[in-house]
Design an enzyme around this catalytic site. Structure first.
Site, mmCIF file in Angstrom:
data_model
loop_
_atom_site.group_PDB
_atom_site.id
_atom_site.type_symbol
_atom_site.label_atom_id
_atom_site.label_comp_id
_atom_site.label_asym_id
_atom_site.label_seq_id
_atom_site.Cartn_x
_atom_site.Cartn_y
_atom_site.Cartn_z
ATOM 1 N N GLU A 103 -66.316 18.977 -7.988
ATOM 2 C CA GLU A 103 -67.847 19.078 -8.928
ATOM 3 C C GLU A 103 -66.671 20.188 -10.077
ATOM 4 O O GLU A 103 -65.394 20.680 -9.840
ATOM 5 C CB GLU A 103 -68.414 20.126 -8.288
ATOM 6 C CG GLU A 103 -69.178 20.307 -7.919
ATOM 7 C CD GLU A 103 -70.437 20.839 -7.779
ATOM 8 O OE1 GLU A 103 -70.743 21.666 -8.105
ATOM 9 O OE2 GLU A 103 -71.321 20.188 -6.393
ATOM 10 N N CYS A 116 -64.640 24.410 -15.512
ATOM 11 C CA CYS A 116 -64.519 25.562 -14.680
ATOM 12 C C CYS A 116 -64.470 23.854 -13.457
ATOM 13 O O CYS A 116 -64.806 23.146 -13.493
ATOM 14 C CB CYS A 116 -65.899 25.903 -13.872
ATOM 15 S SG CYS A 116 -65.639 26.056 -12.136
ATOM 16 N N CYS A 123 -62.916 24.332 1.703
ATOM 17 C CA CYS A 123 -62.778 25.917 1.000
ATOM 18 C C CYS A 123 -62.565 26.285 2.469
ATOM 19 O O CYS A 123 -63.552 26.073 3.635
ATOM 20 C CB CYS A 123 -63.434 26.452 0.494
ATOM 21 S SG CYS A 123 -63.177 28.417 0.322
ATOM 22 N N CYS A 127 -66.913 32.379 3.056
ATOM 23 C CA CYS A 127 -68.177 32.839 2.327
ATOM 24 C C CYS A 127 -69.857 33.159 2.673
ATOM 25 O O CYS A 127 -70.133 31.753 2.409
ATOM 26 C CB CYS A 127 -68.073 33.047 0.765
ATOM 27 S SG CYS A 127 -66.090 33.952 0.302
ATOM 28 N N CYS A 130 -72.006 30.399 -0.270
ATOM 29 C CA CYS A 130 -71.258 29.728 -1.018
ATOM 30 C C CYS A 130 -71.125 28.756 0.012
ATOM 31 O O CYS A 130 -70.534 28.689 0.905
ATOM 32 C CB CYS A 130 -69.501 29.751 -1.083
ATOM 33 S SG CYS A 130 -68.659 29.232 -1.910
ATOM 34 N N CYS A 344 -72.918 25.800 -7.200
ATOM 35 C CA CYS A 344 -71.195 25.919 -6.586
ATOM 36 C C CYS A 344 -71.165 24.608 -5.428
ATOM 37 O O CYS A 344 -71.580 25.194 -4.484
ATOM 38 C CB CYS A 344 -70.606 26.329 -6.897
ATOM 39 S SG CYS A 344 -70.752 27.840 -8.215
HETATM 40 N N1 SAH Z 1 -62.468 30.522 -3.843
HETATM 41 C C1 SAH Z 1 -61.888 32.076 -5.526
HETATM 42 C C2 SAH Z 1 -62.830 30.824 -6.126
HETATM 43 C C3 SAH Z 1 -64.344 29.824 -6.269
HETATM 44 S S1 SAH Z 1 -66.106 31.077 -6.287
HETATM 45 C C4 SAH Z 1 -63.010 33.540 -4.937
HETATM 46 O O1 SAH Z 1 -63.831 32.941 -3.784
HETATM 47 O O2 SAH Z 1 -63.364 34.157 -5.913
HETATM 48 C C5 SAH Z 1 -66.163 31.225 -7.589
HETATM 49 C C6 SAH Z 1 -67.282 32.256 -7.899
HETATM 50 O O3 SAH Z 1 -68.258 31.649 -7.865
HETATM 51 C C7 SAH Z 1 -66.921 33.628 -6.528
HETATM 52 O O4 SAH Z 1 -66.420 35.089 -7.213
HETATM 53 C C8 SAH Z 1 -67.749 32.967 -6.090
HETATM 54 O O5 SAH Z 1 -68.145 34.163 -4.956
HETATM 55 C C9 SAH Z 1 -69.174 32.649 -6.721
HETATM 56 N N2 SAH Z 1 -70.140 32.449 -6.157
HETATM 57 C C10 SAH Z 1 -69.696 31.467 -4.848
HETATM 58 N N3 SAH Z 1 -71.141 31.308 -4.527
HETATM 59 C C11 SAH Z 1 -72.192 31.815 -4.924
HETATM 60 C C12 SAH Z 1 -73.952 31.778 -4.903
HETATM 61 N N4 SAH Z 1 -74.031 31.201 -4.335
HETATM 62 N N5 SAH Z 1 -74.161 32.478 -6.240
HETATM 63 C C13 SAH Z 1 -73.595 32.799 -7.002
HETATM 64 N N6 SAH Z 1 -71.750 33.291 -7.269
HETATM 65 C C14 SAH Z 1 -71.122 32.192 -5.535
#
Ligand code: SAH
Length: 355
Positions: A103, A116, A123, A127, A130, A344
C-alpha cells in the site's frame, strides 16, 4: 494513465539497476564498456524523470536499452486504488514483480503532496492494533521497490511529491540497508534531489538501529511510535517493548538529536480505555519533559481483526490539553482520506492470499 505500469519485467536473479547508487551504476556501465555520460543519462531517466519504461529512454542506444531490460528494471503495477471523495487522497495498491502487494498513500496538503510508502511486505513487529503485521513478514522491499512507489504515484497522478513518510507497512529499521539506500538515492542531486528534511521515518523503536541511524547524520525526521506512557502499557500493545524499554528509546532519541540536530516526533495512537486517560496524559507529559520533541496524537483506526476503539473527540481534545498545559508540543494528526480510512494494511490484506 500509463498502461505500461501493468507489465512488470523483473528477474530477481539479475542486477537491480534502479537500486544502484550513481557511483555503482557508473562502475557497472563502465565494465560493460559504456562511458560516464551514459550513467548520467540513465540515472536521470530513472531518478530525475522517474521514467517507467526503458523504451521511453529515447537517447540511449538500443543495445544499452536491451541490456537494462535484461538486467532488471524494477517497476510496480497498479492493482487497484481507492480515492477519497473528500480530499483527493489516493490509496494505491501496487503489485510487485513476485505478486506481493504493498500500500502507498498519496496525500494532497496545502504545502504540497506527501506520500506514505511501505518498507516491507508484511511486518514481524506484531503491534496489536496494526493490520499490516497480522500475516507476519513476507519479505523486505528493495530500494528500487520503495523508489517505484514514489515514482509510480507521480507517473499515475502527473503530480510531484514534496514529502515522504516511511510509515506504511513494515518496520524501516528492520530493513535498514535498503531503506538507507532508498533515502540516499531519492535525495541524490543527480536524481529527484528531494531534501532530507522532507523525509520522515517512523519506527517502533529498535534501539541499536536508532544509534546506527544517528551516526549516518542524515537530516531526516525520526518518528517514534510510542503509544504508551510507561513500559507496562506499552508491552500490552507492542511486543518490541519487551525488548527495549522506553528509557532506552529516549536515550537513543537524545543521541539522535545530539548528532543530527533534528527534533524527534512521537506518535501516540489513542486507544479507548488503554492509553487515553488523563493519568496517561500526565505520565506522558512527565516522560517527555525537556526532550526536544513533537507529539502526534492519532485516534486509533479500528481493524476488523482486533477490538480496539478510538475515544470520542472530547477525550482526544482533553488528552491534548493536558500535554499542552505541560508545555509539550502536540498536534492531533489531521485525518485525510477519512472516507477510505480502512486502517493501514487492510487493503493489502483484502487483495492478498495468506496474509
Ligand atoms: N513500523 C513503523 C512504521 C509503520 S506503522 C512504526 O511502528 O512506526 C506507522 C504508524 O501507524 C505507527 O505509529 C503505527 O503504530 C501506527 N498504526 C498502525 N496501525 C494503526 C491503527 N490501526 N491505528 C492508528 N495507528 C496505527
Amino acid at each position: 494513465m500509463d498502461n505500461k505500469e501493468n507489465n512488470i519485467k523483473f528477474n530477481p536473479d539479475v542486477i537491480d539497476i534502479k537500486s544502484m547508487y550513481f557511483d555503482e551504476l557508473s562502475k557497472y556501465l563502465e565494465e560493460k564498456g559504456l562511458p560516464l555520460f551514459r550513467a548520467k543519462q540513465l540515472f536521470g531517466w530513472m531518478h530525475e524523470k522517474f521514467t517507467g519504461s526503458v523504451d521511453d529512454m529515447t537517447n540511449l542506444p538500443k543495445s544499452m536499452r536491451e541490456l537494462i531490460n535484461d538486467e532488471g528494471f524494477m517497476t510496480v503495477s497498479e492493482e487497484t486504488r481507492q480515492v477519497s471523495k473528500k480530499d483527493g487522497t489516493i490509496k494505491f495498491l501496487f503489485k510487485l514483480y513476485d505478486g506481493q502487494m504493498v500500500e502507498t498513500v498519496f496525500m494532497r496538503y496545502s504545502y504540497g503532496n506527501s506520500i506514505c510508502i511501505s518498507s516491507q511486505a508484511g511486518c514481524r513487529m506484531g503491534c496489536e492494533f496494526c493490520a499490516s503485521t497480522i500475516g507476519g513478514l513476507i519479505r523486505n522491499l528493495s530500494a528500487s521497490e520503495m523508489l517505484e512507489q514514489v515514482y509510480a504515484a507521480m507517473r499515475l497522478t502527473g503530480e510531484r511529491i514534496s514529502n515522504i513518510v516511511i510509515m506504511g507497512t513494515g518496520e524501516p529499521l528492520d530493513n535498514y540497508d535498503n531503506v538507507l539506500r532508498f533515502i540516499r538515492i531519492i535525495t541524490d542531486e543527480r536524481g529527484y534531489n528531494l531534501s532530507m528534511r522532507n523525509i520522515t521515518m517512523s519506527t517502533c523503536g529498535i534501539v541499536p538501529r536508532i544509534y546506527d541511524l544517528a551516526k549516518e547524520k542524515l537530516s531526516i525526521t525520526l518518528a517514534i511510535s510510542l503509544h504508551a506512557p510507561n513500559d507496562e502499557k506499552r508491552r500490552k500493545l507492542m511486543p518490541i517493548a519487551k525488548k527495549y524499554s522506553i528509557s532506552e528509546i529516549l536515550d537513543a532519541c537524545k543521541n539522535y538529536f545530539e548528532l543530527t540536530g533534528r527534533r524527534i516526533s512521537f506518535e501516540y495512537s489513542l486507544v479507548k480505555g488503554e492509553n487515553d486517560s488523563r493519568e496517561d496524559a500526565l505520565e506522558l507529559s512527565k516522560l517527555l519533559k525537556g526532550i526536544n520533541s513533537h507529539v502526534n496524537l492519532i485516534p486509533v483506526n479500528s481493524i476488523e481483526e482486533r477490538d480496539f476503539k478510538k475515544g470520542d473527540d472530547k477525550s482526544i481534545q482533553n488528552f491534548k490539553l493536558v500535554l499542552e498545559k505541560n508545555s509539550i508540543n502536540v498536534t492531533i494528526r489531521k485525518s485525510v482520506g477519512s472516507d477510505i480510512d480502512a486502517a493501514c494494511g487492510q487493503l493489502r490484506r483484502k487483495y492478498s492470499v495468506n496474509v
